[in-house]
Design a protein around this motif. Structure first.
Motif, short mmCIF file in Angstrom:
data_model
loop_
_atom_site.label_atom_id
_atom_site.label_comp_id
_atom_site.label_asym_id
_atom_site.label_seq_id
_atom_site.Cartn_x
_atom_site.Cartn_y
_atom_site.Cartn_z
N LEU A 46 0.58 -1.06 -0.40
CA LEU A 46 -0.42 0.09 -0.30
C LEU A 46 0.72 1.37 -0.04
O LEU A 46 0.40 2.09 -0.87
CB LEU A 46 -1.10 -0.04 1.57
N VAL A 47 2.00 1.42 0.72
CA VAL A 47 2.72 2.36 0.84
C VAL A 47 3.81 2.73 -0.41
O VAL A 47 3.28 3.37 -1.03
CB VAL A 47 3.54 2.02 2.22
N VAL A 48 4.43 1.30 -1.22
CA VAL A 48 5.02 1.79 -2.12
C VAL A 48 4.92 0.54 -3.32
O VAL A 48 4.58 1.64 -4.87
CB VAL A 48 6.53 2.37 -1.72
N THR A 49 4.66 -0.43 -3.20
CA THR A 49 5.26 -1.30 -4.69
C THR A 49 3.68 -1.98 -5.28
O THR A 49 4.22 -1.94 -6.67
CB THR A 49 5.66 -2.83 -3.75
N LEU A 50 2.73 -1.40 -4.85
CA LEU A 50 1.38 -2.23 -5.38
C LEU A 50 1.39 -0.42 -6.93
O LEU A 50 0.73 -1.00 -6.97
CB LEU A 50 0.24 -1.66 -3.98
N ALA A 51 1.61 0.53 -5.82
CA ALA A 51 1.21 1.48 -6.99
C ALA A 51 1.99 1.85 -8.58
O ALA A 51 2.04 1.87 -9.16
CB ALA A 51 2.17 3.38 -6.29
N PHE A 52 4.14 1.20 -7.89
CA PHE A 52 4.68 0.78 -8.93
C PHE A 52 3.82 -0.52 -9.59
O PHE A 52 4.51 -0.38 -11.14
CB PHE A 52 6.42 0.71 -8.26
N LYS A 53 3.73 -1.54 -9.47
CA LYS A 53 3.31 -3.08 -9.95
C LYS A 53 2.22 -2.31 -10.94
O LYS A 53 2.14 -2.59 -11.88
CB LYS A 53 3.12 -3.93 -9.14
N ILE A 120 3.53 -11.87 -9.13
CA ILE A 120 3.88 -12.08 -10.33
C ILE A 120 2.71 -11.89 -11.66
O ILE A 120 2.84 -12.63 -13.37
CB ILE A 120 4.07 -14.17 -11.27
N ALA A 121 1.74 -11.44 -11.63
CA ALA A 121 0.69 -11.36 -12.43
C ALA A 121 1.07 -9.79 -13.33
O ALA A 121 1.44 -9.53 -12.73
CB ALA A 121 -0.36 -10.66 -10.79
N THR A 122 0.50 -10.40 -13.96
CA THR A 122 0.92 -9.17 -15.68
C THR A 122 -0.59 -8.24 -15.78
O THR A 122 0.12 -7.96 -16.80
CB THR A 122 1.38 -10.42 -16.57
N SER A 123 -1.64 -8.45 -15.33
CA SER A 123 -2.49 -8.77 -15.62
C SER A 123 -3.50 -7.75 -13.86
O SER A 123 -3.13 -7.68 -13.40
CB SER A 123 -3.90 -8.91 -16.18
N VAL A 124 -3.84 -6.14 -14.41
CA VAL A 124 -4.55 -5.74 -13.28
C VAL A 124 -5.40 -6.40 -13.01
O VAL A 124 -6.13 -6.53 -11.52
CB VAL A 124 -5.51 -3.85 -13.95
N TRP A 125 -6.57 -7.52 -13.25
CA TRP A 125 -7.57 -8.10 -12.27
C TRP A 125 -6.72 -9.52 -12.29
O TRP A 125 -8.30 -9.62 -11.12
CB TRP A 125 -8.33 -8.33 -14.23
N VAL A 126 -5.98 -10.05 -12.20
CA VAL A 126 -5.57 -11.22 -11.41
C VAL A 126 -4.80 -10.02 -10.16
O VAL A 126 -4.98 -10.87 -9.40
CB VAL A 126 -4.33 -11.88 -12.53
N VAL A 127 -3.75 -8.63 -10.33
CA VAL A 127 -3.25 -8.71 -9.17
C VAL A 127 -5.06 -7.90 -8.47
O VAL A 127 -4.50 -8.48 -7.01
CB VAL A 127 -2.92 -7.15 -9.98
N LEU A 128 -6.37 -7.33 -9.04
CA LEU A 128 -7.05 -7.35 -8.25
C LEU A 128 -7.56 -8.10 -7.39
O LEU A 128 -8.31 -8.22 -6.23
CB LEU A 128 -8.96 -6.95 -8.77
N LEU A 129 -7.99 -9.65 -8.07
CA LEU A 129 -8.41 -10.23 -7.39
C LEU A 129 -7.32 -10.85 -6.38
O LEU A 129 -8.13 -11.31 -4.66
CB LEU A 129 -8.79 -11.96 -8.60
N ALA A 130 -6.28 -11.04 -6.67
CA ALA A 130 -5.19 -11.50 -5.53
C ALA A 130 -5.02 -10.13 -4.49
O ALA A 130 -5.09 -11.16 -3.45
CB ALA A 130 -3.36 -12.13 -6.06
N TRP A 131 -5.16 -9.22 -4.36
CA TRP A 131 -5.11 -8.39 -3.22
C TRP A 131 -5.76 -9.05 -2.89
O TRP A 131 -6.19 -8.45 -1.74
CB TRP A 131 -5.13 -7.24 -3.98
#
Length: 429
Positions: A46-53, A120-131
């Motif tokens: 939340l502080v840094v890596t999610l924004a860059f990812k 390892i996700a390459t899609s925003v939707w995968v990031v959303l589900l995993a998050w």
């Protein structure tokens, strides 16, 4: 034939502690480590890596801003739902391994798996589900872990205990930000903090002398009770209601500052990713250093003077001052000073407010559920605030103040509002 020992409720278990006890040996240190671990794993993104990812897998900076808001908002909503529900289920867990430990361990393992997928996700939707998985699992673990505080530590020592827990939180995030500053790979930026956090949480699980519920509740968990996990009666429990509201309001103003700091530095000062990351590391080091000191000091002093509301209110005012300074920052030096001030206020607020909340719990036999509701007061703003922040910033951009100046001033007003709310709590000093 000897008589079997009488069963005990969670309330009787907690009240069996004498007034001189501070809790089992090593308990506070282990609980602090568990909190450090959870926040190391989940707040570093939340502080840094999610924004860059998300920036790396989005088509444009504008898409990245919207995608970040979507991921954080939906994930926080999942945490909002899971936290009180998992807390209620934890209160009713009859495992021979204890009421809390299965939930804490299970939450840690699932959180680790979810963060690996995010990395390892390459899609925003995968990031959303995993998050969403990460938010659900970590909130379940925190709801169960938080319930062990009032179960093991008597009321007049909870300020210091909450202060130590509060100090562990910024240490966890600082360690996480420091680690990712030396990692270039997206996956490692999520996985390494998650592994370290899991180890610390597992340590707490295996050192906790958990209470075992001696018999199953006489009634099953009805649909009404399930939905009741997400509500309480504010008219019947006004002190807890005002405590909840103060948490909500201050988190609404405070919760999105870190998430949008990378974009703030990029837009306001023209920083590239590496320069922004280095500045975020320094800003967070300063914030967390002051948070550690104020968490411990606020917790100790609130125990010493038997005052909770005063320290929480002062903390809200200090947060507002720091946010106002950040809103008008003409240079990076001012940004760093503002973070130091915000850290002083936030450390005292979150540590003493937790101790205050344990003093006004509606039902000591549903500790985890009620503290899960308190966690929801932090999760719900994290769902709403990121979605509204772009709107507030866009509106502010059309004013003479400018987008980020307007946004941080709104956050400052909210912190002042939380400071005023806490004096509506009457059943404590």
């Amino acid at each position: 034939m000897t008589a079997s020992p009488p069963s005990t409720t969670v309330t009787e278990f907690a009240e069996s502690r004498t007034s001189t006890q501070k809790g089992p040996r090593g308990f506070i240190a282990a609980l602090s480590a568990a909190n450090l671990g959870v926040f190391l794993a989940t707040t570093t993104p939340l502080v840094v890596t999610l924004a860059f990812k998300i920036d790396h897998i989005s088509d444009s900076p504008e898409d990245a801003t919207a995608n970040l808001a979507l991921v954080i908002s939906v994930g926080a909503m999942v945490g909002l739902i899971v936290s009180p529900l998992a807390g209620r289920l934890s209160d009713r867990t009859t495992s021979a391994w204890g009421m809390r430990r299965p939930w804490i361990l299970g939450g840690a393992v699932v959180t680790l798996a979810g963060l690996w997928v995010v990395g390892i996700a390459t899609s925003v939707w995968v990031v959303l589900l995993a998050w969403c998985v990460v938010q659900g699992a970590s909130n379940a673990a925190l709801a169960a872990a938080s319930a062990t505080l009032p179960e093991h530590v008597p009321r007049h020592h909870r300020g210091l205990a909450s202060g130590m827990i509060g100090a562990a939180t910024p240490v966890g995030v600082l360690v996480g930000v420091t680690i990712v500053n030396f990692l270039d790979d997206d996956a490692l930026r999520f996985i390494v903090p998650a592994v370290i956090g899991s180890v610390l949480t597992v340590w707490f699980v295996f050192t906790l002398k958990d209470h075992v519920l001696p018999e199953k509740p006489s009634t099953g968990l009805s649909l009404r009770q399930i939905f009741g996990s997400f509500v309480f009666n504010p008219a019947k429990h006004p002190d807890f209601a005002w405590t909840w509201a103060a948490h909500f309001v201050v988190m609404f103003g405070y919760g999105s500052i870190a998430s949008y700091l990378p974009y703030y530095l990029r837009d306001r000062f023209g920083f590239d990713e590496q320069a922004a990351l280095a500045t975020i590391l320094l800003a967070n080091a300063i914030t967390f250093a002051t948070m550690i000191v104020s968490s411990l000091a606020g917790g100790f002093l609130s125990d010493r003077f038997r005052k909770r509301r005063l320290f929480v209110a002062l903390a809200g005012i200090i947060i507002a001052i720091g946010l106002a300074l950040l809103a008008t920052a003409p240079n990076i030096t001012t940004v760093l000073i503002s973070h130091a001030i915000i850290g002083v206020g936030a450390g005292s607020f979150f540590s003493v407010a937790l101790a205050l909340a344990t003093d006004v719990l509606p039902d000591t036999d549903e500790t985890a559920k009620d503290l899960g509701l308190l966690n929801a007061a932090a999760s719900l703003p994290q769902s709403i605030a990121p979605a509204t922040a772009p709107v507030i910033i866009a509106f502010g951009a059309a004013t003479p103040l400018g987008g980020y100046t307007f946004y941080y001033l709104v956050c400052a007003v909210l912190a002042l509002t939380a400071a005023a709310m806490i004096y509506r709590v009457k059943r404590t000093t």
